[in-house]
Design an enzyme around this catalytic site. Structure first.
Site, mmCIF file in Angstrom:
data_model
loop_
_atom_site.group_PDB
_atom_site.id
_atom_site.type_symbol
_atom_site.label_atom_id
_atom_site.label_comp_id
_atom_site.label_asym_id
_atom_site.label_seq_id
_atom_site.Cartn_x
_atom_site.Cartn_y
_atom_site.Cartn_z
ATOM 1 N N ASN A 153 0.807 -1.228 0.000
ATOM 2 C CA ASN A 153 0.000 0.000 0.000
ATOM 3 C C ASN A 153 0.836 1.272 0.000
ATOM 4 O OD1 ASN A 153 0.307 -1.377 2.665
ATOM 5 N ND2 ASN A 153 -0.276 0.633 3.419
ATOM 6 N N HIS A 203 -13.750 0.009 0.509
ATOM 7 C CA HIS A 203 -13.449 1.443 0.368
ATOM 8 C C HIS A 203 -12.212 1.723 -0.473
ATOM 9 C CE1 HIS A 203 -10.177 2.204 3.471
ATOM 10 N NE2 HIS A 203 -10.601 1.034 3.906
ATOM 11 N N THR A 239 -25.474 -8.913 12.897
ATOM 12 C CA THR A 239 -26.382 -8.561 11.798
ATOM 13 C C THR A 239 -25.582 -7.945 10.660
ATOM 14 O OG1 THR A 239 -28.177 -8.234 13.349
ATOM 15 C CG2 THR A 239 -28.418 -7.176 11.191
ATOM 16 N N CYS A 329 12.763 7.745 8.512
ATOM 17 C CA CYS A 329 13.074 8.230 9.854
ATOM 18 C C CYS A 329 11.802 8.794 10.482
ATOM 19 C CB CYS A 329 14.104 9.337 9.771
ATOM 20 S SG CYS A 329 13.525 10.729 8.819
HETATM 21 N N1 PLP Z 1 -4.300 -4.196 3.869
HETATM 22 C C1 PLP Z 1 -3.832 -3.210 3.100
HETATM 23 C C2 PLP Z 1 -2.755 -3.521 2.109
HETATM 24 C C3 PLP Z 1 -4.331 -1.921 3.208
HETATM 25 O O1 PLP Z 1 -3.844 -0.951 2.442
HETATM 26 C C4 PLP Z 1 -5.362 -1.670 4.155
HETATM 27 C C5 PLP Z 1 -5.882 -0.298 4.334
HETATM 28 O O2 PLP Z 1 -5.168 0.665 4.293
HETATM 29 C C6 PLP Z 1 -5.818 -2.739 4.922
HETATM 30 C C7 PLP Z 1 -5.285 -3.985 4.747
HETATM 31 C C8 PLP Z 1 -6.909 -2.543 5.926
HETATM 32 O O3 PLP Z 1 -8.131 -2.426 5.298
HETATM 33 P P1 PLP Z 1 -9.375 -1.758 6.112
HETATM 34 O O4 PLP Z 1 -9.143 -0.297 6.088
HETATM 35 O O5 PLP Z 1 -10.583 -2.159 5.339
HETATM 36 O O6 PLP Z 1 -9.349 -2.337 7.469
#
Ligand code: PLP
Length: 378
Positions: A153, A203, A239, A329
């Site tokens: 990410n 999302h 739910t 850092c």
């Molecule tokens: N894994 C990765 C690679 C992510 O980028 C994120 C969110 O930033 C997550 C897991 C976590 O997802 P969520 O925000 O739906 O908990």
């Protein structure tokens, strides 16, 4: 002031079409999916329709998809239940995984007698699959779970998932893949690329927040993650997030259908940004492997760290540009990034890393504006 949103790896705006699909389930179709009368049956049908969309999008069967509250929960569920129910005693992962994987593994290791091994990173900061193979060759894959993300990410670096899957299969190890950043952007097919678990989060592909899913290969049987009612075929009580699940499926369906056109557009944005940055800052360094395997939506840029760039993200924000930071850092109020620390080394103090991440809603004009602003601040 019109803001420019270049932080689509953090989250994405909800697509209007997705909101349209969700609206009836936020208003008149409010029935509890567990109720047996008409309102409930309507909600149940919507959830099962959504499950079908998700299953089809990754080549899974309906019984292998479980809706959760987010990617974090999906990853927790897979990792924790693999240790508790599948006899996993060795987890192989990497220092660059998302905190929801790293901290989960740490939590398991505090409570259970398991061993944790991290694979080395290659020169581009990817988990080195040669090293994974070496570890499995020397230690065997019995009682072992490999947990590697498809797309990082922060940097956008991607692993060769097909190869990771083949290596794990050859050594009898289970594979969990955090596909949160990849889902809806790259084809994923669990028939062609078998794995034990994968996770998704709405999302990240223009769906709503607070809803995700976990794929659990039907070869593996785990116990419920949340105890309570019998929702999600007894695996995840509570739910269901009805409108969220409908929104997740609608967003994924659109993302998969429009994958190629969105990809072409976003790739073009990233290339335009790369060219513009190279022209404006000839010494610029990219932490994303642009020519190699990386997600086309992410561009992590290393600006030289100095008094001016120290406040770069804040200055961008003040002028209406949203992007994310992260440096090896820990400088100022910002916490260092564990990913960049692992990639660059703890003591790399020369880099002011900024992650720009694009969506199909961004434009070339926005890229030009951001480059002009950067010229003032760098
Ligand atoms: N894994 C990765 C690679 C992510 O980028 C994120 C969110 O930033 C997550 C897991 C976590 O997802 P969520 O925000 O739906 O908990």
């Amino acid at each position: 002031m019109e803001r420019i949103y270049f932080d689509n790896a953090a989250t994405t705006p909800l697509s209007p079409e997705v909101l349209t699909a969700m609206m009836p389930f936020l208003t008149e179709n409010f029935g509890n999916p567990s109720s047996i009368y008409a309102e409930g049956r309507k909600s149940r049908a919507a959830i099962e329709g959504a499950r079908k969309v998700v299953a089809n999008s990754i080549g899974a069967s309906l019984g292998e998809i479980f809706f959760t509250s987010c990617g974090t929960e999906s990853n927790n569920m897979a990792l924790k239940r693999a240790v508790l129910d599948l006899g996993v005693r060795h987890i192989i992962s990497a220092a660059t995984e998302h905190h929801c994987v790293l901290h989960t593994i740490e939590a398991i290791a505090r409570e259970e007698q398991i061993r944790v091994t991290n694979v080395r990173l290659d020169a581009a900061g990817r988990p080195d699959l040669d090293h994974l193979e070496e570890i499995l060759q020397s230690e065997g894959g019995k009682e072992t779970l490999v947990s590697l993300m498809y797309v990082n990410n922060e940097t956008g670096q991607m692993i060769d998932l097909a190869r990771a899957s083949a290596i794990c299969k050859a050594h009898g190890a289970l594979l969990h893949c955090d596909t949160v950043q990849a889902l809806g952007f790259f084809p994923i097919d669990v028939q062609q690329t078998p794995l034990a678990f994968l996770s998704g989060s709405a999302h990240k592909f223009h769906g709503p927040k607070g809803v995700g899913f976990v794929y659990i290969n039907s070869d593996y049987s785990i116990k419920p993650y949340l105890d309570g009612g019998g929702q999600e075929r007894n695996m995840r009580a509570g739910t269901e997030n009805l409108s969220g699940i409908v929104g997740l499926a609608a967003a994924l369906d659109i993302a998969v259908t429009q994958m190629e056109s969105r990809k072409a557009h976003i790739q073009n944005l990233r290339q335009h940004m790369v060219s513009g940055l190279r022209e404006a800052f000839p010494d610029i360094r990219f932490l994303t492997d642009i020519e190699g395997a990386s997600h086309y939506k992410i561009l992590n840029v290393c600006f030289p760290l100095n008094a001016k760039t120290e406040l770069l993200l804040m200055n961008l924000d003040i002028t209406g540009i949203s992007a994310s930071g992260g440096s090896a850092c820990s400088s100022g109020a910002e916490k260092g990034s564990h990913v960049l620390a692992a990639m660059l080394g703890e003591d790399d103090t020369t880099c002011r890393a900024v992650r720009f991440s694009f969506s199909y809603l961004n434009t070339l004009e926005e890229v030009d504006i951001v480059i002009e602003k950067l010229k003032k601040f760098v």
